[in-house]
Design a protein around this motif. Structure first.
Motif, PDB file in Angstrom:
ATOM      1  N   UNK A  60       0.880  -1.298   0.038  1.00 30.86           N
ATOM      2  CA  UNK A  60       0.083  -0.062   0.116  1.00 30.86           C
ATOM      3  C   UNK A  60       1.034   1.607  -0.013  1.00 30.86           C
ATOM      4  N   UNK A  61       1.950   1.343   0.759  1.00 31.14           N
ATOM      5  CA  UNK A  61       2.819   2.386   0.922  1.00 31.14           C
ATOM      6  C   UNK A  61       3.350   2.536  -0.507  1.00 31.14           C
ATOM      7  N   UNK A  62       4.025   1.644  -0.815  1.00 30.00           N
ATOM      8  CA  UNK A  62       4.676   1.484  -2.361  1.00 30.00           C
ATOM      9  C   UNK A  62       3.635   2.207  -3.455  1.00 30.00           C
ATOM     10  N   UNK A  89       1.686   6.352  -6.974  1.00 31.38           N
ATOM     11  CA  UNK A  89       0.304   6.846  -7.291  1.00 31.38           C
ATOM     12  C   UNK A  89      -0.451   5.938  -8.303  1.00 31.38           C
ATOM     13  N   UNK A  90      -0.278   4.526  -7.885  1.00 28.42           N
ATOM     14  CA  UNK A  90      -1.006   3.535  -8.676  1.00 28.42           C
ATOM     15  C   UNK A  90      -2.259   3.316  -7.740  1.00 28.42           C
ATOM     16  N   UNK A  91      -3.296   3.701  -8.583  1.00 26.60           N
ATOM     17  CA  UNK A  91      -4.421   3.469  -8.009  1.00 26.60           C
ATOM     18  C   UNK A  91      -5.026   1.907  -7.817  1.00 26.60           C
ATOM     19  N   UNK A 110      -4.283  -3.588  -2.532  1.00 25.08           N
ATOM     20  CA  UNK A 110      -3.677  -3.442  -1.208  1.00 25.08           C
ATOM     21  C   UNK A 110      -4.792  -3.298  -0.115  1.00 25.08           C
ATOM     22  N   UNK A 111      -5.655  -2.399  -0.276  1.00 20.92           N
ATOM     23  CA  UNK A 111      -6.766  -2.214   0.572  1.00 20.92           C
ATOM     24  C   UNK A 111      -7.577  -3.528   0.771  1.00 20.92           C
ATOM     25  N   UNK A 112      -7.705  -4.215  -0.307  1.00 19.86           N
ATOM     26  CA  UNK A 112      -8.870  -5.555  -0.251  1.00 19.86           C
ATOM     27  C   UNK A 112      -7.850  -6.375   0.583  1.00 19.86           C
TER      28      UNK A 112
END
Length: 301
Positions: A251-253, A258-260, A266-268
């Protein structure tokens, strides 16, 4: 060692019988042993007899006893002269045959005592007789051989022998005898009831102990299963924690790049791993509670 265990070497009475040895008749210890033995036999010697015995022993000490009465000398060409001793009864046979000036036996009380002592049984005939008599009580029905039964059978047999000359039909029947028989039956019934109660109580106790052991075994098995399950859950939780760290790193990477698309992925992943970790923690807490309950039961049981 076996002889030391079996022989009555510590018996004071037997030790004092050494006064009959011909070689110590003039020693003070022999006279002391004589008086101790004499006083230990009040049913044989009265007070006057003991006084007379003391006087006779004094005469015996001063008597001229030839060595031939207790020594036998063997002389052969093959071996030098050797001295052997006759048995003590052979020696006392000569001593007690000594007569006084009137032609009467010189040692009356001493002879009475010595003859009685020499006739003491030193075998196990009494024991063998008792064992043989007890063996007769063992029937085809296998009578109980506990002490109470043997004593009862022996007492009954001796009673028949005393009152009926060994014949049962000769024993006089009296009211006291009938009452004793009734009382014996009552006591027998009471003893049987007590015995049966003891047996039942013992069986119940054994059953309770067996049930307790089975419960302990079952609890121990459940405890081991919970421990194994807890280890498995802990391993899964450790793996989920590593996955969560990896998802946070991604997620940090993704945010930095700025890769949505990667951010959404990552959130999932974080959401899925967090749910799994929550479930695993709940299972671990429940598992720990079960373990505590089982260990508490094992401790109290």
């Amino acid at each position: 060692r076996e002889l030391l265990r079996l022989l009555p070497l510590g018996n004071d009475f037997l030790r004092h019988l050494q006064f009959m040895h011909p070689l110590i008749r003039q020693q003070e210890s022999a006279r002391t042993s004589l008086m101790i033995v004499a006083r230990d036999l009040p049913q044989m010697l009265s007070g006057n007899d003991i006084d007379e015995l003391h006087a006779e022993w004094r005469m015996y000490e001063n008597e001229n006893i030839p060595d031939e009465w207790y020594e036998q000398v063997n002389v052969t060409s093959e071996s030098p002269q050797t001295t052997r001793y006759y048995s003590v009864d052979h020696y006392w046979k000569h001593v007690l045959s000594i007569k006084n000036s009137s032609g009467n036996v010189k040692f009356v009380v001493l002879g009475k005592l010595v003859k009685s002592l020499l006739s003491l049984s030193h075998g196990n005939s009494d024991i063998e007789s008792d064992l043989s008599e007890n063996e007769m009580f063992v029937t085809d029905d296998r009578s109980s051989l506990n002490i109470a039964t043997i004593n009862g059978l022996r007492a009954t047999k001796e009673g028949v022998r005393f009152y009926g000359a060994g014949k049962v039909h000769e024993v006089p029947v009296s009211k006291a005898l009938v009452d004793s028989i009734d009382l014996a039956y009552t006591r027998y019934s009471t003893d049987q009831e007590k015995t049966q109660k003891i047996i039942k109580d013992k069986e119940a106790l054994n059953a309770s102990v067996q049930l307790l052991k089975e419960n302990e075994l079952r609890l121990a098995e459940n405890e081991q299963k919970l421990i194994d399950e807890q280890k498995s859950l802990q391993n899964e939780l450790d793996n989920a924690s590593k996955m969560l760290d990896e998802a946070n790193y991604r997620l940090q990477a993704a945010i930095t790049a700025k890769n949505f698309g990667d951010i959404k992925t990552a959130h999932l992943l974080i959401e899925s791993v967090s749910k799994k970790m929550g479930f695993l923690r709940t299972q671990l807490r429940r598992n720990s509670d079960y373990l505590s309950e089982i260990r508490k039961k094992l401790r109290y049981e």
